[in-house]
Design a protein around this motif. Structure first.
Motif, mmCIF file in Angstrom:
data_model
loop_
_atom_site.group_PDB
_atom_site.id
_atom_site.type_symbol
_atom_site.label_atom_id
_atom_site.label_comp_id
_atom_site.label_asym_id
_atom_site.label_seq_id
_atom_site.Cartn_x
_atom_site.Cartn_y
_atom_site.Cartn_z
ATOM 1 N N HIS A 13 0.878 -1.087 -0.228
ATOM 2 C CA HIS A 13 0.030 -0.173 0.003
ATOM 3 C C HIS A 13 0.878 1.205 -0.181
ATOM 4 C CE1 HIS A 13 -2.863 3.002 0.748
ATOM 5 N NE2 HIS A 13 -2.490 2.980 2.152
ATOM 6 N N THR A 14 0.732 2.219 -0.820
ATOM 7 C CA THR A 14 1.440 3.207 -1.109
ATOM 8 C C THR A 14 0.317 4.598 -0.880
ATOM 9 O OG1 THR A 14 3.060 2.552 -2.840
ATOM 10 C CG2 THR A 14 2.757 5.069 -2.677
ATOM 11 N N PHE A 15 0.949 5.368 0.416
ATOM 12 C CA PHE A 15 0.168 6.434 1.044
ATOM 13 C C PHE A 15 1.014 7.732 1.018
ATOM 14 C CE2 PHE A 15 1.786 6.166 5.318
ATOM 15 C CZ PHE A 15 2.142 4.699 5.070
ATOM 16 N N GLY A 16 0.284 8.712 1.514
ATOM 17 C CA GLY A 16 1.523 9.716 1.729
ATOM 18 C C GLY A 16 0.816 11.138 1.689
ATOM 19 N N VAL A 17 1.690 12.323 1.251
ATOM 20 C CA VAL A 17 1.408 13.480 1.092
ATOM 21 C C VAL A 17 2.071 14.354 -0.202
ATOM 22 C CG1 VAL A 17 0.447 14.032 3.358
ATOM 23 C CG2 VAL A 17 2.890 14.400 2.771
ATOM 24 N N VAL A 18 1.028 15.218 -0.631
ATOM 25 C CA VAL A 18 1.503 16.055 -1.664
ATOM 26 C C VAL A 18 2.061 17.408 -0.578
ATOM 27 C CG1 VAL A 18 1.626 17.306 -3.652
ATOM 28 C CG2 VAL A 18 0.350 15.310 -3.214
ATOM 29 N N HIS A 19 3.381 17.632 -0.682
ATOM 30 C CA HIS A 19 3.498 18.654 0.205
ATOM 31 C C HIS A 19 3.890 20.148 -0.612
ATOM 32 C CE1 HIS A 19 6.348 20.017 3.921
ATOM 33 N NE2 HIS A 19 5.728 20.984 3.712
ATOM 34 N N PHE A 20 3.037 20.927 -0.639
ATOM 35 C CA PHE A 20 3.426 22.346 -1.061
ATOM 36 C C PHE A 20 3.651 23.348 0.026
ATOM 37 C CE2 PHE A 20 -0.100 20.892 -3.793
ATOM 38 C CZ PHE A 20 0.515 20.440 -4.905
ATOM 39 N N PRO A 21 5.029 23.614 0.268
ATOM 40 C CA PRO A 21 5.615 24.286 1.153
ATOM 41 C C PRO A 21 4.976 25.583 1.602
ATOM 42 C CG PRO A 21 7.615 23.325 0.201
ATOM 43 C CD PRO A 21 6.265 23.146 -0.723
ATOM 44 N N ALA A 22 5.041 25.957 2.883
ATOM 45 C CA ALA A 22 4.440 27.325 3.196
ATOM 46 C C ALA A 22 5.332 27.909 4.407
ATOM 47 C CB ALA A 22 3.098 27.267 3.871
ATOM 48 N N PRO A 23 5.432 29.269 4.711
ATOM 49 C CA PRO A 23 6.132 29.882 5.455
ATOM 50 C C PRO A 23 6.117 28.993 6.828
ATOM 51 C CG PRO A 23 5.230 31.596 4.242
ATOM 52 C CD PRO A 23 4.664 30.209 3.969
ATOM 53 N N GLU A 24 4.919 28.526 7.220
ATOM 54 C CA GLU A 24 4.908 28.097 8.601
ATOM 55 C C GLU A 24 5.537 26.887 8.569
ATOM 56 O OE1 GLU A 24 2.254 29.168 6.705
ATOM 57 O OE2 GLU A 24 0.811 30.313 7.952
ATOM 58 N N ASP A 25 6.223 26.291 7.755
ATOM 59 C CA ASP A 25 7.054 25.176 7.562
ATOM 60 C C ASP A 25 8.554 25.567 7.970
ATOM 61 O OD1 ASP A 25 4.666 23.617 6.820
ATOM 62 O OD2 ASP A 25 5.440 23.515 4.865
ATOM 63 N N PHE A 26 8.887 26.835 8.234
ATOM 64 C CA PHE A 26 10.116 27.120 8.112
ATOM 65 C C PHE A 26 10.555 27.953 9.514
ATOM 66 C CE2 PHE A 26 13.956 29.578 6.809
ATOM 67 C CZ PHE A 26 14.571 28.568 6.184
ATOM 68 N N PRO A 27 11.616 27.818 10.101
ATOM 69 C CA PRO A 27 12.716 27.051 9.797
ATOM 70 C C PRO A 27 12.809 25.548 9.931
ATOM 71 C CG PRO A 27 13.302 28.329 11.683
ATOM 72 C CD PRO A 27 11.842 28.838 11.395
ATOM 73 N N VAL A 28 11.659 25.240 10.917
ATOM 74 C CA VAL A 28 11.383 23.895 11.292
ATOM 75 C C VAL A 28 9.994 23.373 11.236
ATOM 76 C CG1 VAL A 28 11.495 24.135 13.882
ATOM 77 C CG2 VAL A 28 12.415 21.953 13.012
ATOM 78 N N MET A 29 9.559 22.244 10.697
ATOM 79 C CA MET A 29 8.495 21.869 10.481
ATOM 80 C C MET A 29 7.481 21.339 11.542
ATOM 81 S SD MET A 29 8.362 20.148 6.891
ATOM 82 C CE MET A 29 10.037 19.395 7.336
ATOM 83 N N PRO A 30 6.389 22.131 12.027
ATOM 84 C CA PRO A 30 5.576 21.516 12.973
ATOM 85 C C PRO A 30 5.101 20.130 12.523
ATOM 86 C CG PRO A 30 4.970 23.675 12.685
ATOM 87 C CD PRO A 30 5.844 23.422 11.497
ATOM 88 N N VAL A 31 5.180 19.225 13.380
ATOM 89 C CA VAL A 31 4.610 17.598 12.891
ATOM 90 C C VAL A 31 3.414 17.650 12.105
ATOM 91 C CG1 VAL A 31 3.755 15.623 13.741
ATOM 92 C CG2 VAL A 31 5.992 16.461 14.536
ATOM 93 N N GLU A 32 3.617 17.073 11.023
ATOM 94 C CA GLU A 32 2.511 16.675 10.023
ATOM 95 C C GLU A 32 2.125 15.147 10.152
ATOM 96 O OE1 GLU A 32 2.074 18.174 6.248
ATOM 97 O OE2 GLU A 32 0.157 16.750 5.803
ATOM 98 N N PRO A 33 1.054 14.723 11.051
ATOM 99 C CA PRO A 33 0.918 13.154 11.061
ATOM 100 C C PRO A 33 0.235 12.592 9.780
ATOM 101 C CG PRO A 33 -0.587 14.274 12.349
ATOM 102 C CD PRO A 33 0.039 15.252 11.434
ATOM 103 N N ILE A 34 0.543 11.446 9.365
ATOM 104 C CA ILE A 34 -0.119 10.692 8.364
ATOM 105 C C ILE A 34 -0.750 9.311 9.199
ATOM 106 C CG2 ILE A 34 -0.213 9.474 6.048
ATOM 107 C CD1 ILE A 34 2.078 11.293 5.498
ATOM 108 N N THR A 35 -1.980 9.089 9.113
ATOM 109 C CA THR A 35 -2.350 7.804 10.004
ATOM 110 C C THR A 35 -3.370 6.818 9.147
ATOM 111 O OG1 THR A 35 -2.374 8.525 12.323
ATOM 112 C CG2 THR A 35 -4.225 7.583 11.434
ATOM 113 N N LEU A 36 -2.971 5.769 9.379
ATOM 114 C CA LEU A 36 -3.744 4.447 8.920
ATOM 115 C C LEU A 36 -4.321 3.545 9.872
ATOM 116 C CD1 LEU A 36 -1.709 5.340 6.267
ATOM 117 C CD2 LEU A 36 -1.484 3.022 6.030
#
Ligand code: ABN
Ligand code: CU
Length: 605
Positions: free
Chosen positions: A529-552
């Motif tokens: 099974h292939t899953f995941g995200v498309v990440h279009f970066p934003a200033p909130e992701d910088f300089p370190v990204m707050p966690v983004e969870p992917i759950t199954l």
């Protein structure tokens, strides 16, 4: 060229393993075979199997035109080589970096993808270049151009850092967080015997290797005294991170973090000491109901068990959690954090839609994170069948005898009887799930097969187009699900040796799933099974990204007779007098119980 090598244990032949597990006293113990890959000082690559019991070589072959996984030693070497290279020094000067400042130049060594000019015979890495004016500055804030054709001066923007000194400069840490203590005064509720863990009816083996990181085997659930098999083996087996900027040289940026670097190798700490952490967490409400007539209520709190590893893939971090719930659910969760991969941009430069300026002079390109989960299912035995379930409207039209009011809908189950039929996609509109079923075991009430359903809702398509390099190399990501019939040694969906594959030859899963007519009905199936995200970066992701969870979720369906967690002591049971006639016979539960009086009625009347 240095020599290097990596080794792990070959996955035991499944027939030998299951025979031994069924009868450890009488059946022979499966052989322990080391699976080794070595690069000689001459650059030759060797693949070998060594029987650790007989101390004999089972096989040893020289590989031609294949490049094994990158080692940590090789990664570290690149930076030293690059800093001393006269052409790099010259290029850095053009970007505004003086020669005496070359110690402030850093590079992230990345696999090259596939460069048709060099093919796969020469072992290559590409160096993504950065600058750190200060050793504590985040280097991804000062990306430097890595191609002479597209030189851009270094950004002069002030550093924005997430370390304590950096935060102090931006106003300091917030002060309104009060201490929260989480303690287990009686100790943990799991038990480890060697690598086998037991917790709340679950029992399984926890393994770890340099490529996949955590591997869970022989997952069973004790259902009122019967140990029921659920999964033979669960692990993440590959991931690909394609970047979406088609301008040279960014087309090369697509890392296979497991096949090219190894989720085990990159696990913190890199020495793979204590790489796995195991702990319990409170998980909020497990179940609850208030009877509105008399306000009687039962609230039972859930506990979860988390088996976790975190790996750092240069800029990115991935926390991989295998979460076990008391109700028989397994929840694989990946938390993405760390730092964006960045590139230099001029003030006012058009990103052409391929990226976002996340800080002055910093362009973070669009990309995907696509993970491949391998599920070797064993639901009440090895012979399983996969179905899709889609919410479907009744076919009969409004006004017809069967569906006069038009409101009929049902769970449409489609058997994936062949490898070809199993190449399936996600459908959010129908809430599609994939059900791993044992059709030989029907539920006494529902009449439906004992099953585990895969609930996964973040399944973007592979963005690189059909025919592109990534599409060819990451064949596993062309469909949300593939199902194959189990074969020993079919583990790595992008191939055994991933770096510098051209994709011109079908490797791994594409090879194993080539015969669309092969039956996968009522046999030992493996679901990919292939899953995941498309990440279009934003200033909130910088300089370190707050966690983004992917759950199954892997959820039991028609597996248990009824709710399997009613025996978990409630946190609130009110009125207790009615439900705990002999409280002393249940001391542990009583201790956890809030003995409540019924609330005053809130509703009028
Ligand atoms: N994300 C690519 C990568 C991983 C590990 C080390 C370098 C680069
Ligand atoms: Cu990302």
């Amino acid at each position: 060229m240095t020599s290097s090598s990596m080794s792990s244990l070959q996955e035991p032949r499944k027939a030998d393993m299951t025979a031994w597990l069924a009868n450890p006293e009488k059946a022979p113990r499966p052989s322990r075979i080391a699976d080794a890959v070595a690069i000689g000082p001459d650059g030759k690559v060797y693949d070998g199997l060594i029987n650790l019991q007989t101390r004999s070589i089972v096989s040893w072959e020289v590989l031609d035109g294949l490049q094994p996984i990158i080692t940590i030693e090789e990664l570290q070497l690149v930076e030293h080589i690059v800093r001393k290279d006269p052409k790099v020094i010259e290029q850095c000067k053009i970007s505004g970096i003086a020669e005496e400042d070359m110690d402030k130049v850093y590079c992230d060594p990345w696999t090259i993808g596939y460069d048709e000019r060099y093919g796969s015979k020469v072992r290559l890495q590409q160096a993504l270049m950065y600058y750190r004016p200060n050793v504590d500055d985040c280097q991804y804030q000062y990306p430097s151009t890595s191609a002479p054709s597209s030189t851009r001066p270094l950004s002069k923007a002030p550093a924005v850092n997430y370390h304590p000194e950096g935060v102090e400069k931006q106003g300091g840490f917030r002060k309104d967080l009060k201490t929260i203590n989480i303690t287990q005064p009686e100790g943990v509720s799991f038990k480890m015997t060697g690598r086998q863990i037991e917790w709340q009816n679950w029992k399984f083996h926890i393994g770890f290797n340099y490529r996949e990181g955590i591997v869970l085997n022989n997952i069973t659930f004790n259902d009122k005294g019967t140990e029921r098999p659920i999964f033979y083996r669960l692990s993440l087996v590959e991931m690909v991170v394609p970047y979406g900027n088609p301008e040279r040289p960014h087309q090369r940026k697509h890392a296979f973090d497991l096949g090219e670097y190894g989720a085990g190798y990159m696990t913190n700490s890199l020495t793979i000491k204590n790489a796995i952490c195991i702990h319990e967490e409170d998980s909020g409400i497990l179940f609850k109901h208030t009877d509105f007539r008399d306000d009687s209520v039962i609230v039972t709190r859930a506990r979860k068990l988390i088996i976790q590893q975190i790996f750092t893939a240069a800029n990115y971090e991935y926390a991989v959690q295998w979460i076990f719930h008391q109700d028989g659910t397994i929840q694989p969760e990946i938390k993405l954090t760390g730092i964006l991969n960045t590139y230099a941009m001029l003030p006012g430069e058009d990103t052409n839609g391929w990226g976002t300026q996340v800080y002055p002079g910093v362009n973070a390109h669009n990309h995907q994170h696509l993970f491949c989960l391998r599920i070797d299912s064993n639901i009440d035995g090895a012979n399983n069948t996969v179905f899709t379930t889609d919410a479907a409207q009744a076919e009969a039209p409004v006004g017809s005898a069967e569906n006069f009011y038009g409101n009929g809908f049902y769970a449409k189950r489609t058997k994936l009887a062949t490898v070809g039929q199993a190449k399936t996609e996600y459908d959010g509109a129908t809430m599609r799930s994939w059900d791993l079923c044992n059709t030989n075991k029907l539920h006494p009430y529902s009449g439906k097969p004992s099953s585990y359903k895969l609930v996964s809702r973040e399944i973007p398509g592979l963005m690189p187009k059909p025919g592109s390099l990534v599409w060819k190399r990451a064949g596993f990501a062309r469909h949300a699900v593939y199902v194959t019939k189990y074969q020993d040694d079919q583990l790595w969906p992008a191939g055994r040796h991933v770096p510098q594959t051209s994709g011109d030859q079908d490797l791994g899963l594409l090879e194993w799933a080539a015969n669309n007519d092969e039956s996968i009905d009522n046999t030992n199936v493996v679901l990919w099974h292939t899953f995941g995200v498309v990440h279009f970066p934003a200033p909130e992701d910088f300089p370190v990204m707050p966690v983004e969870p992917i759950t199954l979720l892997l959820r039991p369906r028609n597996f248990f007779t009824n709710n399997p967690v009613m025996d978990v002591p409630p946190a609130i049971a009110s009125p207790p007098a009615r439900w705990l006639p002999t409280p002393r016979a249940w001391p542990r539960a009583r201790r956890q119980l809030h003995l409540c009086r019924p609330r005053e009625r809130l509703l009028p009347g």
